[in-house]
Motif scaffolding. Structure first.
Motif, PDB file in Angstrom:
ATOM      1  N   THR A  32      36.590 -49.083  60.037  1.00  0.00           N
ATOM      2  CA  THR A  32      35.220 -49.415  60.424  1.00  0.00           C
ATOM      3  C   THR A  32      35.196 -50.066  61.802  1.00  0.00           C
ATOM      4  N   LEU A  33      36.111 -50.995  62.056  1.00  0.00           N
ATOM      5  CA  LEU A  33      36.203 -51.662  63.351  1.00  0.00           C
ATOM      6  C   LEU A  33      36.516 -50.655  64.456  1.00  0.00           C
ATOM      7  N   ALA A  34      37.431 -49.738  64.204  1.00  0.00           N
ATOM      8  CA  ALA A  34      37.772 -48.714  65.201  1.00  0.00           C
ATOM      9  C   ALA A  34      36.566 -47.843  65.530  1.00  0.00           C
ATOM     10  N   ILE A  35      35.804 -47.482  64.516  1.00  0.00           N
ATOM     11  CA  ILE A  35      34.607 -46.664  64.742  1.00  0.00           C
ATOM     12  C   ILE A  35      33.586 -47.434  65.577  1.00  0.00           C
ATOM     13  N   ILE A  36      33.399 -48.708  65.279  1.00  0.00           N
ATOM     14  CA  ILE A  36      32.459 -49.530  66.045  1.00  0.00           C
ATOM     15  C   ILE A  36      32.894 -49.630  67.500  1.00  0.00           C
ATOM     16  N   VAL A  37      34.185 -49.845  67.711  1.00  0.00           N
ATOM     17  CA  VAL A  37      34.696 -49.928  69.088  1.00  0.00           C
ATOM     18  C   VAL A  37      34.456 -48.624  69.823  1.00  0.00           C
ATOM     19  N   LEU A  38      34.724 -47.495  69.154  1.00  0.00           N
ATOM     20  CA  LEU A  38      34.521 -46.203  69.790  1.00  0.00           C
ATOM     21  C   LEU A  38      33.049 -45.923  70.072  1.00  0.00           C
ATOM     22  N   LEU A  39      32.179 -46.297  69.166  1.00  0.00           N
ATOM     23  CA  LEU A  39      30.766 -46.012  69.343  1.00  0.00           C
ATOM     24  C   LEU A  39      30.060 -46.964  70.305  1.00  0.00           C
ATOM     25  N   ILE A  40      30.541 -48.188  70.401  1.00  0.00           N
ATOM     26  CA  ILE A  40      29.877 -49.177  71.250  1.00  0.00           C
ATOM     27  C   ILE A  40      30.727 -49.530  72.457  1.00  0.00           C
ATOM     28  N   GLY A  41      31.995 -49.781  72.249  1.00  0.00           N
ATOM     29  CA  GLY A  41      32.864 -50.257  73.328  1.00  0.00           C
ATOM     30  C   GLY A  41      33.098 -49.246  74.432  1.00  0.00           C
TER      31      GLY A  41
END
Length: 193
Positions: A32-41
């Motif tokens: 979930t954290l990796a997906i958030i980083v990819l989508l936002i970061g």
């Protein structure tokens, strides 16, 4: 008041879900954290990089357009075509400066060329070497001061004004023939936008 939906009881045939173990929970949260980083970061990082490049580009343009005096390189093809300043091939010590305002636009150009290059240049703007007048400094004091030209050195000096009807530009030309085989040419091309 509306009736509430009946609750569904777990059927005895459905097996109960096993309790999530610690390893699986950590793995799920990491994904979930990796997906958030990819989508936002990643987009945020791209925006930061893009903003920095845009800011640097603006600084370069500001430096270019706030410069005073001649820039030691060829004017762009568009500038040469617009101001009708066909610099001969193989010219050296080419430098230019452009000014624009609501009334008049000017391109200041200097170049060192051969006698054939001078003849070619003059022919392309519609005049010839016979039109050059001895000891004629055709570029006015104001224009000389803007780019720092000083026509008091060794000569002989020649000049002419190629006055053309609008929208064609007018050319003020001074030629230094202290080197008889390689004249230095100074041009101020004026056009009314």
């Amino acid at each position: 008041m509306s009736p509430s939906a009946p609750r569904r009881n777990a059927s005895p045939e459905e097996p109960e879900r096993p309790v999530e173990n610690r390893r699986r929970r950590i793995r799920r949260r990491a994904i979930t954290l990796a997906i958030i980083v990819l989508l936002i970061g990643v987009p945020a990082g791209y925006l930061v990089i893009s903003a920095n490049q845009s800011r640097d580009s603006g600084k370069d343009k500001e430096a270019k357009y706030s410069a005073t005096g001649l820039t030691a390189r060829w004017p762009s093809r568009v500038q040469r075509r617009l101001y009708e300043v066909p610099i001969p091939p193989y010219s050296e010590y080419v430098a230019y400066y452009e000014t624009n305002n609501w009334k008049t636009s000017r391109l200041y150009v200097q170049f060192y060329t051969s006698n054939e290059g001078l003849e070619r240049f003059l022919h392309q703007i519609g005049v010839g070497t016979d039109d050059l007048e001895d000891d004629e400094i055709a570029i006015n004091t104001r224009d000389r001061r803007i780019v720092g030209w000083d026509f008091t050195g060794p000569g002989p000096w020649y000049g002419l004004v190629n006055d053309q009807k609008n929208p064609a530009p007018t050319h003020d030309i001074v030629v230094n023939r202290s080197d008889p085989d390689h004249p230095m040419v100074y041009v101020v091309s004026r056009t009314v936008p």
